[in-house]
Each structure stands twice: as structure tokens, then as C-alpha cells.
Design an enzyme around this catalytic site. Structure first.
Site, PDB file in Angstrom:
ATOM      1  N   GLY A   8      12.842  88.168  68.003  1.00 53.15           N
ATOM      2  CA  GLY A   8      11.450  87.781  67.703  1.00 53.15           C
ATOM      3  C   GLY A   8      10.761  88.742  68.818  1.00 53.15           C
ATOM      4  O   GLY A   8      11.436  89.413  69.658  1.00 53.15           O
ATOM      5  N   VAL A  13      16.699  85.006  70.441  1.00 50.51           N
ATOM      6  CA  VAL A  13      17.606  83.355  70.645  1.00 50.51           C
ATOM      7  C   VAL A  13      18.875  83.557  69.831  1.00 50.51           C
ATOM      8  O   VAL A  13      19.220  83.949  68.884  1.00 50.51           O
ATOM      9  CB  VAL A  13      16.698  82.560  69.855  1.00 50.51           C
ATOM     10  CG1 VAL A  13      17.136  80.821  70.087  1.00 50.51           C
ATOM     11  CG2 VAL A  13      15.353  82.251  70.387  1.00 50.51           C
ATOM     12  N   GLY A 109       8.409  89.009  56.730  1.00 45.24           N
ATOM     13  CA  GLY A 109       9.207  88.906  58.012  1.00 45.24           C
ATOM     14  C   GLY A 109      10.530  88.112  57.593  1.00 45.24           C
ATOM     15  O   GLY A 109      10.506  87.043  57.218  1.00 45.24           O
ATOM     16  N   ASP A 111      12.251  86.344  59.667  1.00 45.18           N
ATOM     17  CA  ASP A 111      12.279  85.104  60.051  1.00 45.18           C
ATOM     18  C   ASP A 111      11.228  84.032  59.283  1.00 45.18           C
ATOM     19  O   ASP A 111      11.755  82.951  59.045  1.00 45.18           O
ATOM     20  CB  ASP A 111      11.459  84.998  61.659  1.00 45.18           C
ATOM     21  CG  ASP A 111      10.147  85.977  61.470  1.00 45.18           C
ATOM     22  OD1 ASP A 111       9.775  86.666  60.410  1.00 45.18           O
ATOM     23  OD2 ASP A 111       9.178  85.638  62.438  1.00 45.18           O
ATOM     24  N   ASP A 131       4.841  77.842  62.022  1.00 45.57           N
ATOM     25  CA  ASP A 131       5.930  78.503  63.170  1.00 45.57           C
ATOM     26  C   ASP A 131       4.944  78.773  64.331  1.00 45.57           C
ATOM     27  O   ASP A 131       4.173  79.917  64.215  1.00 45.57           O
ATOM     28  CB  ASP A 131       6.723  79.646  62.404  1.00 45.57           C
ATOM     29  CG  ASP A 131       7.586  80.237  63.197  1.00 45.57           C
ATOM     30  OD1 ASP A 131       7.761  79.758  64.608  1.00 45.57           O
ATOM     31  OD2 ASP A 131       8.672  80.865  62.877  1.00 45.57           O
ATOM     32  N   THR A 186     -11.907  75.840  85.658  1.00 46.19           N
ATOM     33  CA  THR A 186     -11.534  77.056  84.693  1.00 46.19           C
ATOM     34  C   THR A 186     -10.424  76.880  84.229  1.00 46.19           C
ATOM     35  O   THR A 186     -10.136  77.143  83.001  1.00 46.19           O
ATOM     36  CB  THR A 186     -11.608  78.465  85.866  1.00 46.19           C
ATOM     37  OG1 THR A 186     -12.917  78.617  86.189  1.00 46.19           O
ATOM     38  CG2 THR A 186     -11.458  79.606  84.845  1.00 46.19           C
TER      39      THR A 186
END
Length: 258
Positions: A8, A13, A109, A111, A131, A186
């Protein structure tokens, strides 16, 4: 053992599926870098193999989904020279024998197609797959296996990085959900803005998509950041971090058998 490689935009992975136990047993991640060398990859994964007692000859098949074409030659060379395996790289022609289909196989894609393949294999019914990756994607597949559409927005880390990069005084913060949506400083203000904001985004998008589809949908979440938004736990029927890896395995095996 089957090795699925999911390349990715943020991470590569490596998932290891034990055929005998029928489950994913190991996961290795390395940051995606278009200048990645085969030597660095071999060095990193050799250490991982030693730590987890994985032998190269245990790996019998390798499938790759990649949305980063620049690193494909490195991954293929790594598989051939280090793993002694010819990998299967998923492409637009890989979907012809699947239960799922798309009218734009070379645009969507790989994926997302892996996610849809694994989700439809599980339910064989209308699904929406969310996803949580570099991009936050919503992919809908109908009860006949045809992809109905895809929705893409910047992912959580992408949103925070954009805020940090384009402002002078706002710091980069961790993806930790604060107890209150009302920021008291913040850091908490950014965290609450992004994380509670994305909670509303996901819920709103799912509601809109389901209304348009007009029939009940199975809702599945995946991706490395899928467990961060605990405020969404009731929105998903299934949270499966390995969904993309499982799709790589299913698509690869279907094509190798044919």
C-alpha cells in the site's frame, strides 16, 4: 504456507497463512518507500523469519496486491531470488474467474478488489467494506457479486498529516481518541476534531450508501486503523484486519488453479 504481500501507499504488509491451521499466523510490516532496495527488504525479513521460526521452504505460494507500481520489480525479484518462488501479481485480468465482478477492472485498486473478494466469499450477499488505510474507502458489492461503487476520502493519518504540514503552529498528534469531543488543549482539539469528525463521516456515509442501495447490507471494516475509532464499534458487523490478505490469497489461488 501462503504468503500474501499487500503493498500500500503507507506500508507493505506480509501476511503468512498456515494452510493446516487455516488461519493467518504472522504479520510483518515495512514502511513503503519507492526507493526500497531488495537488500534492505531481505535483511528486514530475514530477521523476522529468525524471530518467528519461519523457514523459507515452508512458503509454497506467494500472491501480491500492489497499488505502488514503482516497487513491483523489487517485490518480484525478492520473491524469486530470496523465497525461490514465482509470485502472482494481481492485475485487471485476475478477476475474470471470481464470484465478484467490476466493469472497470483496470481502474479499481487491487486492494479494494481483494477486500470485496474476501467479504463476498464470507457472506455471498450485499456488503459495504470500509477500509481504514492511507485513504478511507467505502466499497459496495451487490448480492450478485457486482461492484456497485466506491467512495474515497483521505484517511485518518493523511488528514492529520495534512493539518500538520499546512499550518505553522499545529503539532502532529497521535491517533488517540480523547474522552471528550470538546478539546481542552491543542493536541486534544486536533484529536477530537479528526477522530470524532471521522466518526460522523463514516456513520453518515454508511447511512447514505445504504439508503441508495435500498436493501440490508453487511458492513465490514478492515485496515490497520480499523480499531482506532471505538465510537464506531456498533456500526460494523465484522472488523477483520486480515480481509485484504485473505482476498489476495483467494484471488491468487483461483488464478493459479485455472
Amino acid at each position: 504456507m501462503f504468503l500474501a504481500i499487500d503493498a500500500g501507499n503507507s506500508n507493505i504488509v506480509f501476511g503468512f497463512f498456515d494452510e493446516a491451521k487455516e488461519k493467518w499466523i504472522h504479520e510483518f510490516r515495512i514502511e513503503t518507500n519507492k526507493e526500497l532496495s531488495k537488500l534492505k527488504l531481505e535483511t528486514e525479513i530475514r530477521l523476522f523469519f529468525l524471530e518467528n521460526d519461519i523457514k523459507i521452504d515452508q512458503i509454497k505460494q506467494v500472491g501480491i496486491s500492489s497499488v505502488v507500481p514503482e516497487i513491483n520489480p523489487i517485490l518480484k525479484s525478492f520473491c524469486k531470488d530470496y523465497l525461490q518462488q514465482n509470485c502472482y501479481l494481481i492485475n485487471g485480468n485476475s478477476y475474470e474467474k471470481l464470484k465478484v465482478s467490476t466493469t472497470r477492472p483496470n481502474e479499481i485498486g487491487s486492494d479494494l478488489m481483494c477486500n470485496v473478494t474476501a467479504a463476498f466469499e464470507r457472506f455471498e450477499d450485499t456488503c459495504i467494506i470500509v477500509d481504514f488505510g492511507t485513504a478511507l474507502t467505502f466499497t459496495a458489492v451487490g448480492k450478485e457479486g457486482k461492484i456497485l461503487g466506491v467512495n474515497i476520502v483521505p484517511g485518518l493519518k493523511t488528514a492529520i498529516k495534512s493539518l500538520f504540514s499546512n499550518t505553522s503552529k499545529l503539532p502532529e498528534v497521535e491517533l488517540t481518541l480523547p474522552k471528550s469531543a470538546l478539546g481542552r488543549n491543542t493536541t486534544h482539539s486536533i484529536q477530537s476534531g479528526i477522530l470524532y469528525g471521522y466518526t460522523g463521516l463514516v456513520k453518515g456515509m454508511l447511512e447514505t450508501m445504504q439508503k441508495e442501495i435500498a436493501i440490508p447490507c453487511h458492513i465490514i471494516a478492515t485496515g490497520g486503523l480499523s480499531t482506532i475509532l471505538t465510537t464506531l464499534q456498533d456500526s460494523f458487523e465484522v472488523v477483520d484486519r486480515n480481509l485484504t490478505l485473505e482476498g489476495i490469497r483467494l484471488i491468487t489461488l483461483t488464478n493459479l488453479r485455472s
